[in-house]
Motif scaffolding. Structure first.
Motif, PDB file in Angstrom:
ATOM      1  N   TYR A  47       0.485  -1.627   0.273  1.00  0.00           N
ATOM      2  CA  TYR A  47      -0.216  -0.010  -0.256  1.00  0.00           C
ATOM      3  C   TYR A  47       1.064   1.058  -0.193  1.00  0.00           C
ATOM      4  CZ  TYR A  47      -3.638   3.544   1.423  1.00  0.00           C
ATOM      5  OH  TYR A  47      -4.329   4.761   0.659  1.00  0.00           O
ATOM      6  N   GLN A  48       1.974   1.778   0.735  1.00  0.00           N
ATOM      7  CA  GLN A  48       2.873   2.078   1.334  1.00  0.00           C
ATOM      8  C   GLN A  48       3.418   2.060  -0.424  1.00  0.00           C
ATOM      9  OE1 GLN A  48       5.357   2.151   4.510  1.00  0.00           O
ATOM     10  NE2 GLN A  48       3.859   2.835   6.065  1.00  0.00           N
ATOM     11  N   ASP A  49       3.825   1.577  -1.285  1.00  0.00           N
ATOM     12  CA  ASP A  49       4.387   1.633  -2.763  1.00  0.00           C
ATOM     13  C   ASP A  49       3.663   2.394  -3.203  1.00  0.00           C
ATOM     14  OD1 ASP A  49       7.228   0.681  -1.853  1.00  0.00           O
ATOM     15  OD2 ASP A  49       6.470  -2.020  -2.615  1.00  0.00           O
ATOM     16  N   ALA A  50       1.843   1.907  -3.251  1.00  0.00           N
ATOM     17  CA  ALA A  50       1.502   2.515  -4.382  1.00  0.00           C
ATOM     18  C   ALA A  50       0.960   4.077  -3.613  1.00  0.00           C
ATOM     19  CB  ALA A  50      -0.002   1.847  -4.283  1.00  0.00           C
ATOM     20  N   LEU A  51       0.783   4.589  -2.927  1.00  0.00           N
ATOM     21  CA  LEU A  51       1.199   5.760  -2.649  1.00  0.00           C
ATOM     22  C   LEU A  51       2.093   6.932  -2.709  1.00  0.00           C
ATOM     23  CD1 LEU A  51      -0.295   5.859   1.285  1.00  0.00           C
ATOM     24  CD2 LEU A  51      -1.273   6.060  -1.068  1.00  0.00           C
ATOM     25  N   ARG A  52       3.548   6.231  -3.072  1.00  0.00           N
ATOM     26  CA  ARG A  52       4.655   6.338  -3.176  1.00  0.00           C
ATOM     27  C   ARG A  52       4.635   6.910  -5.129  1.00  0.00           C
ATOM     28  NH1 ARG A  52       8.835   4.192  -5.054  1.00  0.00           N
ATOM     29  NH2 ARG A  52       8.761   2.407  -4.482  1.00  0.00           N
ATOM     30  N   MET A  53       4.033   6.209  -5.586  1.00  0.00           N
ATOM     31  CA  MET A  53       3.802   6.214  -6.851  1.00  0.00           C
ATOM     32  C   MET A  53       2.896   7.470  -7.130  1.00  0.00           C
ATOM     33  SD  MET A  53       6.025   3.871  -8.266  1.00  0.00           S
ATOM     34  CE  MET A  53       5.638   3.115  -9.630  1.00  0.00           C
ATOM     35  N   ILE A  54       1.579   7.236  -6.311  1.00  0.00           N
ATOM     36  CA  ILE A  54       0.969   8.321  -7.077  1.00  0.00           C
ATOM     37  C   ILE A  54       1.791   9.966  -6.808  1.00  0.00           C
ATOM     38  CG2 ILE A  54      -1.533   8.795  -6.084  1.00  0.00           C
ATOM     39  CD1 ILE A  54      -2.586   6.458  -6.142  1.00  0.00           C
ATOM     40  N   SER A  55       2.467   9.239  -5.810  1.00  0.00           N
ATOM     41  CA  SER A  55       3.045  10.628  -5.361  1.00  0.00           C
ATOM     42  C   SER A  55       4.064  10.913  -6.248  1.00  0.00           C
ATOM     43  CB  SER A  55       3.656  10.940  -3.810  1.00  0.00           C
ATOM     44  OG  SER A  55       4.092  11.744  -3.508  1.00  0.00           O
ATOM     45  N   LEU A  56       4.845   9.704  -6.782  1.00  0.00           N
ATOM     46  CA  LEU A  56       5.867  11.135  -7.485  1.00  0.00           C
ATOM     47  C   LEU A  56       5.547  11.217  -8.833  1.00  0.00           C
ATOM     48  CD1 LEU A  56       7.761   8.039  -6.844  1.00  0.00           C
ATOM     49  CD2 LEU A  56       8.375   9.992  -7.018  1.00  0.00           C
ATOM     50  N   LEU A  57       3.925  10.930  -9.362  1.00  0.00           N
ATOM     51  CA  LEU A  57       3.006  10.934 -11.000  1.00  0.00           C
ATOM     52  C   LEU A  57       2.487  12.132 -10.690  1.00  0.00           C
ATOM     53  CD1 LEU A  57       1.976  10.460 -13.450  1.00  0.00           C
ATOM     54  CD2 LEU A  57       0.042   9.390 -12.811  1.00  0.00           C
ATOM     55  N   ILE A  58       2.285  12.367  -9.474  1.00  0.00           N
ATOM     56  CA  ILE A  58       0.988  14.042  -9.505  1.00  0.00           C
ATOM     57  C   ILE A  58       2.438  14.950  -9.241  1.00  0.00           C
ATOM     58  CG2 ILE A  58       0.269  15.373  -7.379  1.00  0.00           C
ATOM     59  CD1 ILE A  58      -1.423  12.758  -6.900  1.00  0.00           C
ATOM     60  N   ARG A  64       5.528  19.855 -14.172  1.00  0.00           N
ATOM     61  CA  ARG A  64       5.650  20.177 -15.752  1.00  0.00           C
ATOM     62  C   ARG A  64       4.459  20.144 -16.493  1.00  0.00           C
ATOM     63  NH1 ARG A  64       8.587  17.387 -21.289  1.00  0.00           N
ATOM     64  NH2 ARG A  64       7.220  18.386 -22.485  1.00  0.00           N
ATOM     65  N   SER A  65       3.676  21.552 -16.225  1.00  0.00           N
ATOM     66  CA  SER A  65       2.368  21.453 -16.487  1.00  0.00           C
ATOM     67  C   SER A  65       1.648  21.875 -17.882  1.00  0.00           C
ATOM     68  CB  SER A  65       1.587  22.531 -15.634  1.00  0.00           C
ATOM     69  OG  SER A  65       2.173  23.336 -15.456  1.00  0.00           O
ATOM     70  N   GLN A  66       3.022  22.323 -18.860  1.00  0.00           N
ATOM     71  CA  GLN A  66       2.417  22.786 -19.757  1.00  0.00           C
ATOM     72  C   GLN A  66       3.164  21.413 -20.911  1.00  0.00           C
ATOM     73  OE1 GLN A  66       2.873  26.820 -20.145  1.00  0.00           O
ATOM     74  NE2 GLN A  66       1.707  27.814 -18.868  1.00  0.00           N
ATOM     75  N   TYR A  67       2.613  21.241 -21.768  1.00  0.00           N
ATOM     76  CA  TYR A  67       2.576  20.380 -23.049  1.00  0.00           C
ATOM     77  C   TYR A  67       2.731  20.974 -24.194  1.00  0.00           C
ATOM     78  CZ  TYR A  67       3.399  17.040 -18.454  1.00  0.00           C
ATOM     79  OH  TYR A  67       3.866  16.184 -17.350  1.00  0.00           O
ATOM     80  N   GLN A  68       3.886  21.285 -24.843  1.00  0.00           N
ATOM     81  CA  GLN A  68       3.782  21.355 -26.310  1.00  0.00           C
ATOM     82  C   GLN A  68       4.073  20.279 -27.466  1.00  0.00           C
ATOM     83  OE1 GLN A  68       5.330  25.222 -25.521  1.00  0.00           O
ATOM     84  NE2 GLN A  68       3.596  26.080 -25.355  1.00  0.00           N
ATOM     85  N   SER A  69       2.757  20.613 -28.346  1.00  0.00           N
ATOM     86  CA  SER A  69       3.402  19.806 -29.611  1.00  0.00           C
ATOM     87  C   SER A  69       2.895  19.649 -30.945  1.00  0.00           C
ATOM     88  CB  SER A  69       3.984  17.499 -29.243  1.00  0.00           C
ATOM     89  OG  SER A  69       2.258  17.594 -29.100  1.00  0.00           O
ATOM     90  N   GLY A  70       3.149  19.002 -31.836  1.00  0.00           N
ATOM     91  CA  GLY A  70       2.178  19.221 -32.959  1.00  0.00           C
ATOM     92  C   GLY A  70       3.516  19.607 -34.736  1.00  0.00           C
TER      93      GLY A  70
END
Length: 78
Positions: A47-58, A64-70
């Motif tokens: 369970y703690q690993d799950a919380l850590r993974m979610i925390s890392l993704l967030i 990196r809140s802005q993504y540009q491509s195309g």
């Protein structure tokens, strides 16, 4: 797991007015708001690993809140 729940076009203009004071209309790429749901399916002692993974993704998404491509993307950093 990552779920895309909604995509909406930002209708508030994010461009400065032109020299005549008119708001910029048309031309550039659309600004989008993307809504995601993040889930981690770990059980028991993991369970703690799950919380850590979610925390890392967030943390990644916040840094990196802005993504540009195309095809019309211009790298304004250089």
């Amino acid at each position: 797991m990552l779920f895309l729940t909604a995509i909406e076009r930002d209708t508030v203009t994010q461009r400065a007015p032109d020299q005549a004071g008119r708001a910029f209309a048309g031309g550039g790429p659309p600004f989008l708001n993307i809504y995601l749901i993040v889930a981690a399916n770990f059980t028991g002692r993991n369970y703690q690993d799950a919380l850590r993974m979610i925390s890392l993704l967030i943390g990644f998404l916040r840094i990196r809140s802005q993504y540009q491509s195309g095809p019309g993307y211009i790298d304004r950093k250089n």
